[in-house]
Design a protein around this motif. Structure first.
Motif, mmCIF file in Angstrom:
data_model
loop_
_atom_site.group_PDB
_atom_site.id
_atom_site.type_symbol
_atom_site.label_atom_id
_atom_site.label_comp_id
_atom_site.label_asym_id
_atom_site.label_seq_id
_atom_site.Cartn_x
_atom_site.Cartn_y
_atom_site.Cartn_z
ATOM 1 N N LEU A 1 10.113 29.433 0.285
ATOM 2 C CA LEU A 1 10.343 30.645 0.234
ATOM 3 C C LEU A 1 10.136 31.450 1.540
ATOM 4 C CD1 LEU A 1 10.730 33.234 -1.369
ATOM 5 C CD2 LEU A 1 8.208 33.373 -1.710
ATOM 6 N N VAL A 2 8.967 30.962 2.389
ATOM 7 C CA VAL A 2 8.982 31.517 3.626
ATOM 8 C C VAL A 2 10.226 31.322 4.615
ATOM 9 C CG1 VAL A 2 7.586 31.528 5.965
ATOM 10 C CG2 VAL A 2 6.423 31.732 3.457
ATOM 11 N N ASN A 3 10.549 30.231 4.492
ATOM 12 C CA ASN A 3 11.945 29.637 5.234
ATOM 13 C C ASN A 3 12.979 30.687 4.792
ATOM 14 O OD1 ASN A 3 13.533 27.980 6.973
ATOM 15 N ND2 ASN A 3 14.274 27.338 5.223
ATOM 16 N N PHE A 4 13.129 30.953 3.456
ATOM 17 C CA PHE A 4 14.420 31.749 3.170
ATOM 18 C C PHE A 4 14.225 33.011 3.652
ATOM 19 C CE2 PHE A 4 18.094 31.078 0.492
ATOM 20 C CZ PHE A 4 18.332 29.838 0.534
ATOM 21 N N VAL A 5 13.016 33.680 3.215
ATOM 22 C CA VAL A 5 12.869 35.175 3.775
ATOM 23 C C VAL A 5 12.980 35.234 5.090
ATOM 24 C CG1 VAL A 5 11.252 36.824 3.652
ATOM 25 C CG2 VAL A 5 11.310 35.661 1.700
ATOM 26 N N SER A 6 12.555 34.166 5.930
ATOM 27 C CA SER A 6 12.812 34.552 7.276
ATOM 28 C C SER A 6 14.303 34.580 7.914
ATOM 29 C CB SER A 6 11.992 33.240 7.965
ATOM 30 O OG SER A 6 12.519 32.024 7.778
ATOM 31 N N ILE A 7 15.046 33.907 6.998
ATOM 32 C CA ILE A 7 16.661 33.845 7.086
ATOM 33 C C ILE A 7 17.200 34.900 6.690
ATOM 34 C CG2 ILE A 7 18.488 32.714 6.993
ATOM 35 C CD1 ILE A 7 16.966 29.896 6.886
ATOM 36 N N HIS A 8 16.904 35.456 5.263
ATOM 37 C CA HIS A 8 17.469 36.139 4.781
ATOM 38 C C HIS A 8 16.805 37.575 4.427
ATOM 39 C CE1 HIS A 8 19.547 32.435 3.206
ATOM 40 N NE2 HIS A 8 20.338 33.038 3.631
ATOM 41 N N GLY A 9 15.688 37.816 4.847
ATOM 42 C CA GLY A 9 14.999 38.969 4.462
ATOM 43 C C GLY A 9 14.273 39.175 3.328
ATOM 44 N N ASP A 10 13.351 40.144 3.304
ATOM 45 C CA ASP A 10 12.771 40.273 1.809
ATOM 46 C C ASP A 10 13.389 41.309 1.071
ATOM 47 O OD1 ASP A 10 12.271 42.078 3.490
ATOM 48 O OD2 ASP A 10 10.131 42.357 3.060
ATOM 49 N N ALA A 11 14.526 41.043 0.578
ATOM 50 C CA ALA A 11 15.320 41.677 -0.381
ATOM 51 C C ALA A 11 16.065 40.861 -1.117
ATOM 52 C CB ALA A 11 16.248 42.801 0.328
ATOM 53 N N ARG A 12 16.669 41.467 -2.250
ATOM 54 C CA ARG A 12 17.592 40.700 -2.966
ATOM 55 C C ARG A 12 17.019 39.430 -3.602
ATOM 56 N NH1 ARG A 12 23.231 39.354 -0.838
ATOM 57 N NH2 ARG A 12 23.703 39.115 -3.055
ATOM 58 N N TRP A 13 16.021 39.695 -4.318
ATOM 59 C CA TRP A 13 14.978 38.576 -4.649
ATOM 60 C C TRP A 13 15.690 37.567 -5.577
ATOM 61 C CZ3 TRP A 13 11.316 37.474 -1.647
ATOM 62 C CH2 TRP A 13 10.819 38.322 -1.011
ATOM 63 N N ASN A 14 16.601 38.183 -6.559
ATOM 64 C CA ASN A 14 17.156 37.261 -7.487
ATOM 65 C C ASN A 14 18.142 36.073 -6.772
ATOM 66 O OD1 ASN A 14 15.959 38.257 -9.825
ATOM 67 N ND2 ASN A 14 17.423 39.591 -10.431
ATOM 68 N N HIS A 15 18.629 36.764 -5.781
ATOM 69 C CA HIS A 15 19.526 36.059 -4.942
ATOM 70 C C HIS A 15 18.741 34.830 -4.368
ATOM 71 C CE1 HIS A 15 21.599 35.141 -0.931
ATOM 72 N NE2 HIS A 15 22.681 34.710 -1.792
ATOM 73 N N ILE A 16 17.735 35.182 -3.683
ATOM 74 C CA ILE A 16 16.734 34.556 -2.840
ATOM 75 C C ILE A 16 16.461 33.330 -3.982
ATOM 76 C CG2 ILE A 16 14.414 33.902 -2.005
ATOM 77 C CD1 ILE A 16 14.956 36.673 -0.495
ATOM 78 N N ALA A 17 15.907 33.690 -5.230
ATOM 79 C CA ALA A 17 15.481 32.716 -6.202
ATOM 80 C C ALA A 17 16.447 31.792 -6.541
ATOM 81 C CB ALA A 17 14.912 33.441 -7.186
ATOM 82 N N ARG A 18 17.384 32.375 -6.659
ATOM 83 C CA ARG A 18 18.784 31.231 -7.089
ATOM 84 C C ARG A 18 19.198 30.216 -5.946
ATOM 85 N NH1 ARG A 18 20.999 35.884 -10.124
ATOM 86 N NH2 ARG A 18 21.972 36.516 -8.217
ATOM 87 N N SER A 19 19.304 31.021 -4.854
ATOM 88 C CA SER A 19 20.031 30.192 -3.666
ATOM 89 C C SER A 19 19.078 29.199 -2.947
ATOM 90 C CB SER A 19 20.799 31.281 -2.480
ATOM 91 O OG SER A 19 19.906 32.195 -2.231
ATOM 92 N N SER A 20 17.725 29.520 -3.169
ATOM 93 C CA SER A 20 16.745 28.824 -2.486
ATOM 94 C C SER A 20 16.513 27.340 -3.221
ATOM 95 C CB SER A 20 15.464 29.560 -2.451
ATOM 96 O OG SER A 20 14.817 29.628 -3.662
ATOM 97 N N GLY A 21 17.077 27.407 -4.200
ATOM 98 C CA GLY A 21 16.545 26.315 -5.265
ATOM 99 C C GLY A 21 15.342 26.328 -5.899
ATOM 100 N N LEU A 22 14.633 27.344 -5.507
ATOM 101 C CA LEU A 22 13.306 27.519 -6.207
ATOM 102 C C LEU A 22 13.499 27.734 -7.644
ATOM 103 C CD1 LEU A 22 11.300 29.739 -3.557
ATOM 104 C CD2 LEU A 22 10.702 27.453 -4.230
ATOM 105 N N LYS A 23 12.667 27.053 -8.567
ATOM 106 C CA LYS A 23 13.063 27.461 -10.252
ATOM 107 C C LYS A 23 12.000 28.661 -10.446
ATOM 108 C CE LYS A 23 14.694 22.785 -10.985
ATOM 109 N NZ LYS A 23 14.613 21.633 -11.678
#
Length: 277
Positions: free
Chosen positions: A32-54
DNA sequence: AATCATATCAACCGCATCGGG
DNA sequence: CCCCGATGCGGTTGATATGAT
């Protein structure tokens, strides 16, 4: 923890079976930290989906805001923070996220937990409702002045007004509350929010010129009902009457003023000692 | 040392709000 | 307008830690 996973794997909820719940693992945090550092802390559903985090987007957001975000503060709530919480709660009620804006690094969840575990517990000990005028007056006239005393003991000499100006971190911006925010008008009248200084600066016509008596000052600032012998236990006028602070009537359990105030003092000591352990 | 009670806090849930289609 | 998805907020729960007996 296992229970969470068992539940989420229930055959009856096949579609939810991929959703993880419960405590986060270190691996999940790292992802999650890695993903947020790249994509920012918004669009959480997108982050949840594309990060592979279940995880759900909501879960990711909560984890980030309450735990992973780099500026999150941990540890004991300081005296100044306690003072801020009590004061702002007296104005805004359970507006935790709003209160958290004035406590840099603290999350609404943490403040809410503090209120529930520390403050409400004291109300319970007093056998009064946390929303009752009795309890509000106790906070205003006993606990908050006591906090100021403690703060003064830590850092010699500040006046009550100066203590108020200490309760926010000058480095943090303060959002300008909505003009229609219930209660804010009064707050703003009493505490001009100077964007430049980023501090609460009490208005001179309210308390800045006569801060020798904290109780009096608080009383003046917040419009509470105080008299020499105690309080008005059934009064409806304390704290400006914001509608989300509805008074719970008929909850004054105290008939003996002396024992009441003795207990107030004991509880105050207990409460304000938390951050000194 | 074991058990029970209480406190703490991370995380979930439901609801409200907002904005885009 | 209405719908729908995303987001944010406040209330609540439950696992764990800590203290008391």
């Amino acid at each position: 923890m296992e229970d969470y996973e068992r539940n989420s794997n229930s055959p009856a909820h096949e579609e939810d079976s991929d959703v993880r719940k419960g405590p986060w693992t270190e691996d999940e945090d790292a992802i999650l930290v890695n993903f947020v550092s790249i994509h920012g802390d918004a669009r959480w559903n997108h982050i949840a989906r594309s990060s592979g985090l279940k995880r759900t987007g909501k879960s990711c957001r909560l984890r980030w805001l309450n735990y992973l975000r780099p500026d999150v503060r941990r540890g004991n709530i300081t005296l100044e923070e306690q003072f801020t919480i009590l004061k702002l709660h007296s104005l805004w009620g359970n507006r935790w996220s709003k209160i958290a804006q004035y406590l840099p690094g603290r999350t609404d969840n943490e403040i809410k937990n503090y209120w529930r575990t520390r403050v409400q517990k004291q109300a319970k000990h007093l056998r009064c409702d946390v929303n009752s005028n009795l309890f509000k007056e106790t906070m205003k006239n006993v606990w908050m002045p006591r906090l100021v005393e403690r703060i003064n003991a830590q850092t010699p000499s500040p006046t009550y007004d100066q203590v108020e100006s200490m309760v926010t971190d000058p480095s943090q911006p303060i959002d300008e509350p909505s003009p229609v925010e219930p209660g804010f008008d009064q707050f703003n009248q009493n505490h001009h929010c100077h964007q430049q200084q980023q501090q609460f600066v009490p208005a001179s016509d309210v308390s800045a010129t006569s801060s020798n008596s904290p109780a009096e000052t608080l009383s003046d600032v917040q419009g509470g009902v105080v008299n020499g012998s105690g309080y008005d236990p059934v009064g409806q006028t304390g704290f400006g009457g914001f509608n989300d602070w509805g008074c719970v009537g008929g909850d004054n359990m105290w008939t003996d003023d002396e024992s009441f105030w003795f207990l107030q003092d004991q509880l105050c000591n207990e409460m304000t000692s938390y951050s000194y352990n």
